[in-house]
Design an enzyme around this catalytic site. Structure first.
Site, PDB file in Angstrom:
ATOM      1  N   GLU A 144       0.863  -1.188   0.000  1.00 12.80           N
ATOM      2  CA  GLU A 144       0.000   0.000   0.000  1.00 12.80           C
ATOM      3  C   GLU A 144       0.894   1.232   0.000  1.00 12.80           C
ATOM      4  OE1 GLU A 144      -3.192  -0.030   3.014  1.00 12.80           O
ATOM      5  OE2 GLU A 144      -2.264   1.766   3.817  1.00 12.80           O
ATOM      6  N   THR A 151      -3.803   4.772  -0.772  1.00 18.11           N
ATOM      7  CA  THR A 151      -4.675   5.257   0.308  1.00 18.11           C
ATOM      8  C   THR A 151      -5.321   6.597  -0.078  1.00 18.11           C
ATOM      9  OG1 THR A 151      -2.942   6.482   1.425  1.00 18.11           O
ATOM     10  CG2 THR A 151      -3.217   4.182   2.073  1.00 18.11           C
ATOM     11  N   GLY A 203     -13.149   5.613   7.088  1.00 16.74           N
ATOM     12  CA  GLY A 203     -12.269   6.736   7.413  1.00 16.74           C
ATOM     13  C   GLY A 203     -12.352   7.027   8.897  1.00 16.74           C
ATOM     14  N   ASP A 204     -11.358   7.754   9.392  1.00 21.53           N
ATOM     15  CA  ASP A 204     -11.321   8.088  10.822  1.00 21.53           C
ATOM     16  C   ASP A 204     -11.985   9.427  11.072  1.00 21.53           C
ATOM     17  OD1 ASP A 204      -9.994   5.858  11.936  1.00 21.53           O
ATOM     18  OD2 ASP A 204      -8.133   6.535  10.994  1.00 21.53           O
ATOM     19  N   ALA A 218     -15.203  -0.250  18.616  1.00 23.03           N
ATOM     20  CA  ALA A 218     -16.150  -1.369  18.788  1.00 23.03           C
ATOM     21  C   ALA A 218     -16.224  -1.771  20.259  1.00 23.03           C
ATOM     22  CB  ALA A 218     -15.710  -2.553  17.939  1.00 23.03           C
TER      23      ALA A 218
END
Ligand code: FAD
Length: 317
Positions: free
Chosen positions: A19, A50, A125-126, A186
C-alpha cells in the site's frame, strides 16, 4: 483483474502486495515511483493507494486566522491510473465515507470504471483531527457497510437516482477492513465481527486486516471470522516497525498490542537505524510464518519508504 481472481489464479501460492500513500500536494510523483520501483521485482499483482481525509488549515490573513478545509494528499484515483499505466499492474484506490457525499463517491466510481480500475477498498475513514468521534459527512455514508452497498448497487446498474440499463456495467471487486484486535470504537471483538459480516453480506469480496505484530492475533481472527460464516479471503496487513516512537504511537493510534520481545528488542536499539533493522527481522519472521500457513497475500504498509519492505520481501518471495 480482480484481487480475488489474482488469488484464485495463484492457486495457493502467497502473493506479495503493498500500500502506498499519495505524495503531499505539490510534491513530485517521481518520489512515489522511486519507492515503488524497488518492489516491482516481487511482482505485486495489485498495489493499494490510500486516501486521506480532508483537514482544516489556518491561513494568517493580516493577523486573522482563516479556517479552510483542504486535502493534503489528493490524487488517489489519478495515481492509481498512472501506476496501472506505468507498471501494468492492478491498483486499488481506497474510497472513504468521511469527506465525500454519496454523489461524489458515485462520480469517483464512474471515473474508476472508465480508467479500467477493477477493485476498490471501501472504508469509513477516521474522525477528523478536531473531532472526538467520526461525524458522517452531510449526504455521505455513516459506516463502510453503506458504501459497500452503494458500490454493489452500481455493479448492478443502480445509480443513486436512476437505474441505467447498459451492457457496460461496472463490476468492482470490493475490499473492506478487518481488525484482529478489534476496531478501536467497537464495544467488543464479537460485535466488530458482526459488523464485518454485515459488510461481507452487503457484497465485500475480501478483507485486509489492520496491522498486527503477533501472528496468533491473525490466526485467532481468521478462526473467529470463519465461525461467523464469513468465507472471503482474509489478507494480513504487515507493517515493519521503523522508529522507536512507534512503540507509543502504534498502540495509541490503532489500539493494538505489541509483543514484549519486540518491545525489548526496540528498547535495546541505540538509534532508529537499528530499530529499522529490528523491524525488518520481525517482519521476516512474521511473514515467513504467515506464508507457511498459506495466507493468500502478504500485504505491506509501506508508509512512503520501501527499503524495509524490500528487505523483507527478499527473504520471503
Ligand atoms: P466500519 O466498518 O464502518 O466500522 C467502524 C466502526 O463502526 C467499527 O467499530 C464497527 O464495529 C462499527 N460499526 C460498523 N457498522 C455499524 C453499525 N451499523 N452500527 C454501529 N456500529 C457500527 N483510513 C483512511 O482514512 N484512509 C485509508 O486509505 C485507509 N486505509 C485503510 C486500510 C486498511 C487495510 C485498514 C484496516 C484501515 C484503513 N483506514 C484508512 C482506517 C479506517 O478508515 C479506520 O480504521 C476507520 O476508523 C474505520 O473504517 P472501517 O471501514 O473499518 O469502518
Amino acid at each position: 483483474m480482480k484481487v480475488t481472481d489474482h488469488i484464485k489464479e495463484a492457486n495457493g501460492k502467497t502473493l506479495f502486495s503493498f500500500e502506498i500513500i499519495p505524495p503531499v500536494k505539490g510534491r513530485n510523483i517521481q518520489e512515489l515511483y522511486d519507492n515503488i520501483n524497488p518492489l516491482m521485482e516481487f511482482k505485486p499483482p495489485f498495489i493499494d493507494v490510500t486516501t486521506s481525509r480532508e483537514e482544516y488549515v489556518y491561513i494568517d490573513r493580516d493577523g486573522l486566522l482563516d479556517k479552510k478545509l483542504t486535502r493534503m494528499r489528493p490524487g488517489t484515483v489519478g495515481i492509481c491510473a498512472s501506476i496501472k499505466h506505468k507498471y501494468d499492474v492492478d491498483t486499488v484506490p481506497h474510497v472513504l465515507c468521511g469527506g465525500f457525499t454519496k454523489e461524489e463517491t458515485e462520480y469517483l466510481l464512474v471515473d474508476c470504471h472508465y480508467l479500467g480500475i477493477d477493485n476498490v477498498m471501501a472504508l469509513r475513514g477516521d474522525a477528523m483531527r478536531e473531532e472526538q468521534y467520526f461525524e458522517p459527512t452531510k449526504g455521505g455514508h455513516k459506516y463502510a457497510n453503506g458504501l459497500v452497498k452503494q458500490i454493489q448497487n452500481l455493479n448492478c446498474g443502480k445509480y443513486l437516482h436512476e437505474v441505467i440499463e447498459t451492457d457496460d456495467c461496472a463490476d468492482f471487486c470490493i475490499g473492506v477492513a478487518g481488525y484482529p484486535e478489534k476496531h478501536l470504537e467497537a464495544p467488543s471483538l464479537q460485535s466488530d465481527l458482526k459488523r464485518l459480516k454485515e459488510k461481507v453480506d452487503a457484497g465485500a469480496d475480501y478483507v485486509v486486516t489492520q496491522m498486527f505484530f503477533d501472528n496468533k492475533k491473525y490466526f485467532n481472527f481468521v478462526d473467529a471470522v470463519k465461525d461467523m460464516g464469513i468465507n472471503v479471503p482474509i489478507i494480513p496487513g504487515i507493517k515493519p516497525i521503523a522508529v522507536k516512537r512507534h512503540l507509543q504511537l502504534l498502540p495509541q493510534i490503532f489500539r493494538i498490542d505489541l509483543p514484549q520481545d519486540l518491545i525489548d528488542a526496540v528498547d535495546a536499539c541505540e538509534d532508529n537505524k537499528a530499530v529499522r533493522q529490528v523491524g525488518i527481522e520481525w517482519g521476516v519472521q512474521q511473514s515467513r510464518e504467515l506464508r507457511d500457513a498459506g495466507v493468500p497475500v502478504l500485504h505491506y504498509y509501506s508508509m512512503g519508504k520501501s527499503d524495509n519492505i524490500k528487505a523483507i520481501a527478499q527473504e520471503i518471495f
